[in-house]
Design an enzyme around this catalytic site. Structure first.
Site, PDB file in Angstrom:
ATOM      1  N   TYR A 131      22.130  53.168   5.052  1.00 43.79           N
ATOM      2  CA  TYR A 131      23.292  52.300   5.395  1.00 43.79           C
ATOM      3  C   TYR A 131      22.507  51.360   6.253  1.00 43.79           C
ATOM      4  O   TYR A 131      22.110  51.796   7.233  1.00 43.79           O
ATOM      5  CB  TYR A 131      24.465  53.117   6.042  1.00 43.79           C
ATOM      6  CG  TYR A 131      25.503  52.306   6.325  1.00 43.79           C
ATOM      7  CD1 TYR A 131      26.273  52.170   5.313  1.00 43.79           C
ATOM      8  CD2 TYR A 131      25.731  51.631   7.306  1.00 43.79           C
ATOM      9  CE1 TYR A 131      27.547  51.150   5.325  1.00 43.79           C
ATOM     10  CE2 TYR A 131      26.727  50.598   7.590  1.00 43.79           C
ATOM     11  CZ  TYR A 131      27.759  50.443   6.505  1.00 43.79           C
ATOM     12  OH  TYR A 131      28.605  49.615   6.654  1.00 43.79           O
ATOM     13  N   ASN A 215      29.249  51.340  12.242  1.00 43.15           N
ATOM     14  CA  ASN A 215      30.258  51.408  13.211  1.00 43.15           C
ATOM     15  C   ASN A 215      31.248  52.926  13.289  1.00 43.15           C
ATOM     16  O   ASN A 215      30.301  53.903  12.699  1.00 43.15           O
ATOM     17  CB  ASN A 215      31.352  50.516  12.821  1.00 43.15           C
ATOM     18  CG  ASN A 215      31.886  50.541  11.330  1.00 43.15           C
ATOM     19  OD1 ASN A 215      31.855  51.726  10.715  1.00 43.15           O
ATOM     20  ND2 ASN A 215      32.644  49.362  10.759  1.00 43.15           N
ATOM     21  N   HIS A 263      23.570  44.294  22.685  1.00 40.00           N
ATOM     22  CA  HIS A 263      23.813  44.972  21.376  1.00 40.00           C
ATOM     23  C   HIS A 263      25.315  45.043  21.274  1.00 40.00           C
ATOM     24  O   HIS A 263      26.012  44.805  20.385  1.00 40.00           O
ATOM     25  CB  HIS A 263      23.343  46.307  21.560  1.00 40.00           C
ATOM     26  CG  HIS A 263      21.845  46.332  20.880  1.00 40.00           C
ATOM     27  ND1 HIS A 263      21.601  46.062  19.642  1.00 40.00           N
ATOM     28  CD2 HIS A 263      20.576  46.735  21.412  1.00 40.00           C
ATOM     29  CE1 HIS A 263      20.285  46.136  19.284  1.00 40.00           C
ATOM     30  NE2 HIS A 263      19.569  46.458  20.475  1.00 40.00           N
ATOM     31  N   GLU A 328      17.163  56.965  25.529  1.00 39.88           N
ATOM     32  CA  GLU A 328      16.737  56.464  24.292  1.00 39.88           C
ATOM     33  C   GLU A 328      15.269  55.575  24.226  1.00 39.88           C
ATOM     34  O   GLU A 328      14.305  55.934  23.615  1.00 39.88           O
ATOM     35  CB  GLU A 328      17.737  55.526  23.482  1.00 39.88           C
ATOM     36  CG  GLU A 328      17.251  54.909  22.058  1.00 39.88           C
ATOM     37  CD  GLU A 328      18.411  54.210  21.544  1.00 39.88           C
ATOM     38  OE1 GLU A 328      18.177  53.837  20.199  1.00 39.88           O
ATOM     39  OE2 GLU A 328      19.197  53.549  22.413  1.00 39.88           O
ATOM     40  N   HIS A 329      15.454  54.749  25.140  1.00 41.14           N
ATOM     41  CA  HIS A 329      14.174  53.753  25.305  1.00 41.14           C
ATOM     42  C   HIS A 329      13.825  53.737  26.997  1.00 41.14           C
ATOM     43  O   HIS A 329      14.524  53.777  27.851  1.00 41.14           O
ATOM     44  CB  HIS A 329      14.344  52.318  25.155  1.00 41.14           C
ATOM     45  CG  HIS A 329      15.152  51.910  23.667  1.00 41.14           C
ATOM     46  ND1 HIS A 329      16.436  51.894  23.523  1.00 41.14           N
ATOM     47  CD2 HIS A 329      14.332  52.025  22.476  1.00 41.14           C
ATOM     48  CE1 HIS A 329      16.632  51.530  22.256  1.00 41.14           C
ATOM     49  NE2 HIS A 329      15.218  51.535  21.669  1.00 41.14           N
ATOM     50  N   ASP A 362      11.318  47.685  18.937  1.00 42.77           N
ATOM     51  CA  ASP A 362      12.474  47.294  17.555  1.00 42.77           C
ATOM     52  C   ASP A 362      11.932  46.617  16.467  1.00 42.77           C
ATOM     53  O   ASP A 362      12.553  47.064  15.478  1.00 42.77           O
ATOM     54  CB  ASP A 362      13.464  46.456  18.467  1.00 42.77           C
ATOM     55  CG  ASP A 362      14.559  47.046  19.184  1.00 42.77           C
ATOM     56  OD1 ASP A 362      14.642  48.612  19.192  1.00 42.77           O
ATOM     57  OD2 ASP A 362      15.501  46.303  19.849  1.00 42.77           O
ATOM     58  N   HIS A 421      17.424  96.592   0.105  1.00 47.25           N
ATOM     59  CA  HIS A 421      16.166  95.920   0.713  1.00 47.25           C
ATOM     60  C   HIS A 421      15.228  97.002   0.886  1.00 47.25           C
ATOM     61  O   HIS A 421      13.908  96.687   0.270  1.00 47.25           O
ATOM     62  CB  HIS A 421      16.432  95.341   2.011  1.00 47.25           C
ATOM     63  CG  HIS A 421      17.129  93.970   2.018  1.00 47.25           C
ATOM     64  ND1 HIS A 421      18.354  93.727   1.571  1.00 47.25           N
ATOM     65  CD2 HIS A 421      16.653  92.774   2.257  1.00 47.25           C
ATOM     66  CE1 HIS A 421      18.893  92.631   1.607  1.00 47.25           C
ATOM     67  NE2 HIS A 421      17.860  92.090   2.235  1.00 47.25           N
TER      68      HIS A 421
END
Length: 434
Positions: A131, A215, A263, A328-329, A362, A421
């Protein structure tokens, strides 16, 4: 514009946790809408996709064929790009591919003394769905970061869904799809695209895994179809944590913080330093540079709502905070960043030194920019080739090996009251009594 926090203050931890709080929760009405979209796509297939595309993306399509982009159209988009954009895409593709080639796992086996062989077979997924957001922002880098690792893994078919509101396409996105080896492109967006890839329609092939950002409708739909297909993650807002010793130019650090703040309004930018005067200088740079940004309003809202400049007492406090936040970063804008690596346990991507801004990661450094957010770096990793490969265990027993293993399995199976078994194993015991 941006809050200041002092690690020495009594309420620091509670203030920090409030700043970090973010829940990926859909409200009831959104959830209901997504459920209905998924149900209708499962029932009506292409007809539902066409109706939703006309309704939500204002398209004039009259047939599902109007929502398909051919390989020739993708190649034409690439051919029509200016030379500088072609070159940038090709450099990025090459670097991303070379990095991910190092992640490929191989099948392996070993043999025991009695002839028993054990191992692992690694195989790619058959078909993957990507996506890619459209509309306000278009992200060719997202196409590359999701499609190239799948290709390196050996995935045969890559299905891409990208919305085109008002019928507007982005040639960089389409060119990226062509270079990355995407096999089918549909101009479908939202929860309906996720549903189509998860369950399949007459035109959209059903995939094994769906990756890529979107989104709240897309994120909610991905959560709903998980189990029917695999997904990469439910990503939260983008975030950056910069740790600086005060010796990097303040304008550089300010712009690094802006690189995430622009962002969206919920993005998070945090700076940690022992140098209070440097925090003052960065705050002044933020004020000076903010009016120069094209996305000034978004960045201002992000910094005011979720940004922070944090003054710590020493490096030990800074390292503890980094692992607590699990960003994240993470930028280590210090003299000797490698010396800190043994202490960094939780971070999606680590950018080392004063000349390594997150923005390079990025687009073209090579490592993947699809990263765990909202503290999930405590237990998650960046997207990679391994996300598009499966592992199957291999077990081959010789007669003597099976006999010895069966004696062990029999005892454990009977201890669990699973006698079938046990008896299945016992048939393989050599020279057993009838």
């Amino acid at each position: 514009m941006i809050r200041r926090l002092e690690s020495a203050s009594s309420d620091f931890r509670s203030a920090l946790d409030a700043l970090l709080a973010w829940e990926a929760v859909s409200d009831a009405s959104l959830q209901q809408t997504v459920d209905e979209i998924i149900r209708r796509v499962r029932t009506d297939g292409d007809e539902a996709l066409l109706a939703y595309s006309v309704r939500f993306d204002r398209l004039s399509a009259t047939s599902i064929r109007d929502l398909v982009l051919s390989p020739e159209q993708l190649e034409a988009a690439y051919d029509g790009l200016p030379a500088a954009e072609k070159n940038a895409l090709n450099v990025a593709v090459d670097r991303i591919r070379r990095y991910h080639e190092h992640q490929k796992a191989s099948s392996w086996q070993y043999e025991e003394a009695d002839g028993t062989r054990l191992g692992q077979q690694v195989t790619p997924l058959d078909r993957v769905g990507i996506y890619v957001p459209g509309g306000k922002a278009s992200y060719p880098s997202s196409v590359l970061m999701n499609a190239i690792p799948a290709r390196v893994a050996g995935v045969a078919e890559i299905i891409m869904c990208v919305p085109t509101p008002g019928g507007e396409t982005n040639n960089l996105v389409l060119a990226a799809a062509w270079l990355a080896g995407v096999t089918h492109v549909f101009t479908v967006g939202g929860a309906q695209a996720v549903a189509a890839m998860a369950y399949g329609t007459a035109s959209v092939p059903r995939v094994d895994k769906i990756v890529g950002p979107g989104n709240s409708f897309v994120a909610t739909a991905k959560r709903q179809v998980f189990g029917q297909v695999g997904i990469d993650m439910i990503a939260g807002p983008s975030e950056i944590l910069v740790y600086c010793d005060g010796k990097t130019p303040a304008d550089w650090i300010a712009m690094d913080l802006f690189s995430q703040a622009e962002h969206d309004e919920m993005a998070q930018s945090i700076l940690i330093s022992e140098d209070a005067s440097f925090l003052d200088a960065v705050e002044a740079s933020l004020t000076k540079l903010l009016p120069t940004l094209e996305r000034e309003v978004i960045a201002r809202t992000s910094l005011a709502g979720r940004g922070a400049l944090i003054h710590v007492q020493n490096r030990e406090e800074a390292l503890d905070l980094i692992n607590h936040i699990a960003p994240e970063h993470l930028e280590l804008s210090v003299e000797d960043p490698a010396a800190l690596l043994p202490r960094i346990r939780h971070a999606g991507a680590i950018f080392m030194g004063r000349f390594t801004p997150e923005a390079l990661g990025d687009y073209c450094a090579g490592p993947n920019h699809v990263l765990p957010t909202s503290g999930t770096a405590r237990f998650s990793s960046p997207l990679g080739v391994y996300d598009f490969q499966k592992r199957s265990s291999l077990i081959y027993c010789s007669a003597s090996g099976a006999s010895e293993l069966a004696k062990v399995a029999s005892v454990l199976a009977r201890g669990e009251s699973l006698t079938a078994h046990a008896r299945s194993a016992e048939y393989r015991i050599l020279d057993r009594e009838a």
